[in-house]
Design an enzyme around this catalytic site. Sequence first.
Site, PDB file in Angstrom:
ATOM      1  CE  LYS A 146      -3.614   5.936   2.807  1.00 44.98           C
ATOM      2  NZ  LYS A 146      -4.333   5.368   1.695  1.00 44.98           N
ATOM      3  CE1 TYR A 235      -3.072  10.765   1.391  1.00 47.58           C
ATOM      4  CE2 TYR A 235      -5.092   9.399   1.278  1.00 47.58           C
ATOM      5  CZ  TYR A 235      -3.663   9.743   1.080  1.00 47.58           C
ATOM      6  OH  TYR A 235      -3.330   8.785   0.191  1.00 47.58           O
TER       7      TYR A 235
HETATM    8  P1  NAD Z   1      -3.988  -2.795  -5.525  1.00 47.65           P
HETATM    9  O1  NAD Z   1      -5.183  -3.617  -5.092  1.00 47.65           O
HETATM   10  O2  NAD Z   1      -4.156  -2.044  -6.864  1.00 47.65           O
HETATM   11  O3  NAD Z   1      -2.723  -3.410  -5.112  1.00 47.65           O
HETATM   12  C1  NAD Z   1      -2.551  -4.165  -4.326  1.00 47.65           C
HETATM   13  C2  NAD Z   1      -1.341  -5.290  -4.609  1.00 47.65           C
HETATM   14  O4  NAD Z   1      -1.417  -6.115  -3.557  1.00 47.65           O
HETATM   15  C3  NAD Z   1      -1.801  -5.945  -5.733  1.00 47.65           C
HETATM   16  O5  NAD Z   1      -0.779  -6.095  -6.663  1.00 47.65           O
HETATM   17  C4  NAD Z   1      -2.316  -7.335  -5.377  1.00 47.65           C
HETATM   18  O6  NAD Z   1      -2.071  -8.532  -6.214  1.00 47.65           O
HETATM   19  C5  NAD Z   1      -1.336  -7.555  -4.064  1.00 47.65           C
HETATM   20  N1  NAD Z   1      -1.759  -8.264  -3.061  1.00 47.65           N
HETATM   21  C6  NAD Z   1      -0.916  -9.136  -2.389  1.00 47.65           C
HETATM   22  N2  NAD Z   1      -1.419 -10.057  -1.646  1.00 47.65           N
HETATM   23  C7  NAD Z   1      -2.799  -9.596  -1.471  1.00 47.65           C
HETATM   24  C8  NAD Z   1      -3.669 -10.162  -0.971  1.00 47.65           C
HETATM   25  N3  NAD Z   1      -3.821 -11.207  -0.018  1.00 47.65           N
HETATM   26  N4  NAD Z   1      -5.064  -9.690  -1.325  1.00 47.65           N
HETATM   27  C9  NAD Z   1      -5.320  -8.801  -2.168  1.00 47.65           C
HETATM   28  N5  NAD Z   1      -4.227  -8.100  -2.806  1.00 47.65           N
HETATM   29  C10 NAD Z   1      -2.884  -8.842  -2.541  1.00 47.65           C
HETATM   30  O7  NAD Z   1      -4.372  -1.602  -4.497  1.00 47.65           O
HETATM   31  P2  NAD Z   1      -3.568  -0.191  -4.293  1.00 47.65           P
HETATM   32  O8  NAD Z   1      -4.534   0.989  -4.579  1.00 47.65           O
HETATM   33  O9  NAD Z   1      -2.363  -0.031  -5.121  1.00 47.65           O
HETATM   34  O10 NAD Z   1      -3.345   0.033  -2.714  1.00 47.65           O
HETATM   35  C11 NAD Z   1      -2.127  -0.687  -2.085  1.00 47.65           C
HETATM   36  C12 NAD Z   1      -1.660   0.178  -0.852  1.00 47.65           C
HETATM   37  O11 NAD Z   1      -1.278   1.621  -1.224  1.00 47.65           O
HETATM   38  C13 NAD Z   1      -2.545   0.314   0.182  1.00 47.65           C
HETATM   39  O12 NAD Z   1      -1.983   0.327   1.485  1.00 47.65           O
HETATM   40  C14 NAD Z   1      -3.088   1.780  -0.002  1.00 47.65           C
HETATM   41  O13 NAD Z   1      -3.605   2.454   1.159  1.00 47.65           O
HETATM   42  C15 NAD Z   1      -2.036   2.571  -0.662  1.00 47.65           C
HETATM   43  N6  NAD Z   1      -2.214   3.469  -1.504  1.00 47.65           N
HETATM   44  C16 NAD Z   1      -1.552   4.747  -1.222  1.00 47.65           C
HETATM   45  C17 NAD Z   1      -2.129   5.930  -1.794  1.00 47.65           C
HETATM   46  C18 NAD Z   1      -1.460   7.102  -1.867  1.00 47.65           C
HETATM   47  O14 NAD Z   1      -1.713   8.310  -2.338  1.00 47.65           O
HETATM   48  N7  NAD Z   1      -0.209   7.383  -0.906  1.00 47.65           N
HETATM   49  C19 NAD Z   1      -2.834   5.816  -3.157  1.00 47.65           C
HETATM   50  C20 NAD Z   1      -3.412   4.575  -3.476  1.00 47.65           C
HETATM   51  C21 NAD Z   1      -3.147   3.472  -2.725  1.00 47.65           C
END
Ligand code: NAD
Length: 384
Positions: A146, A235
Amino acid sequence: MDATDSRRRFLRQAGLGAAVAALAAPGAAAAMLAQPLTAAMQNSDKKKLGWAIVGLGKFATEEIMPNFKDCQHSRLVALVSGSPDKAQKLAQQYGLQEKNIYSYQNFDSIKDNPEVDVVYIILPNSLHAEYTIRAAQAGKHVLCEKPMATSVHDCQKMIDACQKAGKQLMIAYRCQYEPFNLNAIERIRKGELGKLRFITSDHGRRVKPTEDKADTWRVQKKLAGGGSLMDIGIYSLNAARYFAGEEPVEVTAQIASDPNDPRFKEVEDNVAFTLRFPSGVLAACTSSYSYETVKRGRVFGDKGWLDLDPLSDYDKHTMKIGKPDGKEEPQLKEGNQFAAEIDHLSECILQNKTPRTPGEEGLRDVRYIMAIYESARKGKAIKV
Ligand code: NAD
């Protein structure tokens, strides 16, 4: 994995190459499918589906990957990352084969990997559409984080691509697989709170882009699509909809961000929005990127209220119920919402059923989010 895929995989695993070739031949597949399943085939059908994770960031590595251990129908088999070192290390840690590590560039060749049935997209929001579409075109089912995408147009393209490929698309609304939320919905539907009147839900946290790498893209409009509303206000919105059990007909909203705070140059901070439902239920929701973490929801009926605080955490949920004769705190068992969510999609694929939170569910939220932004911009209620 459809029935043909499943049989093909079984035959491949069993070393029955000729039979695989027969399945690939037009006409032969239909003849083969008409045959009764052998016991061995049935066993193979019960095997766990293979999952690939795209994006090895904070959420993927800290929450999703460790929770495959509790899955009954799903196993982690492949990784897709822009960082080969990180992918190698994680592959070793999870006992994955080196040939099952992909980069963003060679991701499309995953189509030739029969071990991968499902691709789970855990990238910054604006990349969800591209990778979902590429996964579908590679013949894989998709679980996407999401918010589904950063525009209604992208959501529709994702749905269309999966439909065209004949693959399932599910959006990772983990709260809809979480026992406290499911129990609350059940109580509400059974009428325990009486006639619903009002719902409130608040989601806030302090975003720290200079300290936490996972927050750097969250304050960039191009990658995040928006601010607190897209990330966590979703949420509040989603919970209001599943508690109400109906779709809103009108939204109103106001947005306030400190213009001197560098975090909010591109994305919004505080959002207050209301949803009006056809039955007359109102929901008042908020999201923020500038206060300590809050993840709660409350449902008010004419016979009582039900409170989840937290509503959307990873664990330690609590439920309180208030009735005319006093308060109670039902002691429910905490569950593994991540494993339940992942297994739900695997089961839907194996049984050819539509998941509880398909692409259409993600699209609805993105449509309401756009109406919330429009209402705040125009200073008036928007019919949805
Ligand atoms: P994060 O920044 O920790 O992870 C993102 C990943 O994408 C990284 O490994 C990064 O290297 C990679 N990536 C690839 N191309 C990229 C670019 N062009 N720019 C930046 N990063 C790039 O973020 P996260 O907190 O893990 O969030 C990732 C996704 O998960 C989001 O869509 C977020 O909404 C979702 N999320 C959901 C929940 C949940 O509880 N369902 C919780 C946290 C995050």
